[in-house]
Enzyme design. Structure first.
Site, PDB file in Angstrom:
ATOM      1  N   SER A  21       0.774  -1.000   0.013  1.00 23.10           N
ATOM      2  CA  SER A  21       0.047   0.060   0.049  1.00 23.10           C
ATOM      3  C   SER A  21       0.735   1.276  -0.045  1.00 23.10           C
ATOM      4  O   SER A  21       0.217   2.054  -0.343  1.00 23.10           O
ATOM      5  CB  SER A  21      -1.150   0.093   1.312  1.00 23.10           C
ATOM      6  N   THR A  42      11.568  -6.146  12.250  1.00 22.64           N
ATOM      7  CA  THR A  42      11.245  -7.148  13.294  1.00 22.64           C
ATOM      8  C   THR A  42      11.036  -8.590  12.719  1.00 22.64           C
ATOM      9  O   THR A  42      10.932  -9.314  13.325  1.00 22.64           O
ATOM     10  CB  THR A  42       9.601  -6.841  13.842  1.00 22.64           C
ATOM     11  N   HIS A  59      14.084  -1.721   0.426  1.00 23.60           N
ATOM     12  CA  HIS A  59      13.695  -0.897   1.911  1.00 23.60           C
ATOM     13  C   HIS A  59      15.096  -0.337   2.094  1.00 23.60           C
ATOM     14  O   HIS A  59      15.272   0.825   2.468  1.00 23.60           O
ATOM     15  CB  HIS A  59      13.371  -1.802   2.791  1.00 23.60           C
ATOM     16  N   GLN A  61      17.675   0.497   0.132  1.00 23.72           N
ATOM     17  CA  GLN A  61      17.937   1.626  -0.724  1.00 23.72           C
ATOM     18  C   GLN A  61      17.353   2.840  -0.655  1.00 23.72           C
ATOM     19  O   GLN A  61      17.870   4.016  -0.865  1.00 23.72           O
ATOM     20  CB  GLN A  61      17.737   1.121  -2.339  1.00 23.72           C
TER      21      GLN A  61
END
Length: 185
Positions: A21, A42, A59, A61
């Site tokens: 999303s 996590t 993530h 980058q």
């Protein structure tokens, strides 16, 4: 959003939404210009899953170089308790925390949730916490899937009761839930 000052307790911002999303991008955006940020991951690292590794790399980058990263595994409460005061923290995501603890009894789980909320509230940090939304019409076919959905949803509601802000991200758009919604009695 200013960093906390001496004596001020944490600020908590929740960012939820379904898969793909844009919730992680929005959470990162909220902290992009903060000078000291710790990103707490996590989820399990899953080194044998190439698709997961590609997702983690996307993530990585996107994150600014000055952010530090902590992979806490099941020990999110411990990671929060070890944070230096005054920094900003992005926890991505609550689903990894829930997944690590599905073997706990209901009372052990409740106690762990209480400890998590207490740790966030007593910390002198700003928290942005990403929460996956599950159960939007699909009933999980397994007991463990239902347990995951129920625990994640209940913990999200408990965190919202102490949050300063909450965002729902859908189709790449962020909606301010505290401004738009009413608390369900």
């Amino acid at each position: 959003m200013e960093p906390p000052v001496a004596g001020q307790t944490s600020r908590l911002i929740l960012v939820s939404g379904p898969a793909r999303s844009g919730k992680s991008r929005w959470a990162e955006h909220l902290l992009h210009h903060h000078p000291v940020v710790t990103y707490i991951a996590t989820a399990s690292t899953r080194p044998d899953d190439p698709d997961w590794q590609k997702r983690l790399e996307v993530h990585r980058q996107r994150r600014p170089d000055h952010w530090s990263v902590a992979e806490c595994g099941a020990e999110l409460v411990k990671a929060i308790n070890n944070l230096d005061p005054g920094q900003s923290v992005l926890i991505d995501a609550l689903g990894g925390f829930v997944a690590h603890h599905l073997d706990l009894s209901a009372s052990e789980w409740d106690h762990l949730c209480e400890r998590l909320i207490a740790s966030i509230r007593s910390s002198h940090c700003i928290f942005v916490l990403v929460i996956e939304e599950t159960g939007w019409g699909v009933v999980p076919p397994t007991r463990i899937g239902g347990l995951f959905r129920d625990r994640l949803g209940s913990l999200a509601q408990a965190l919202d009761r102490v949050a300063n802000a909450a965002w729902l991200v859908l189709q790449g758009r962020a909606l301010d839930l505290h401004a738009l919604g009413q608390v369900v009695p």
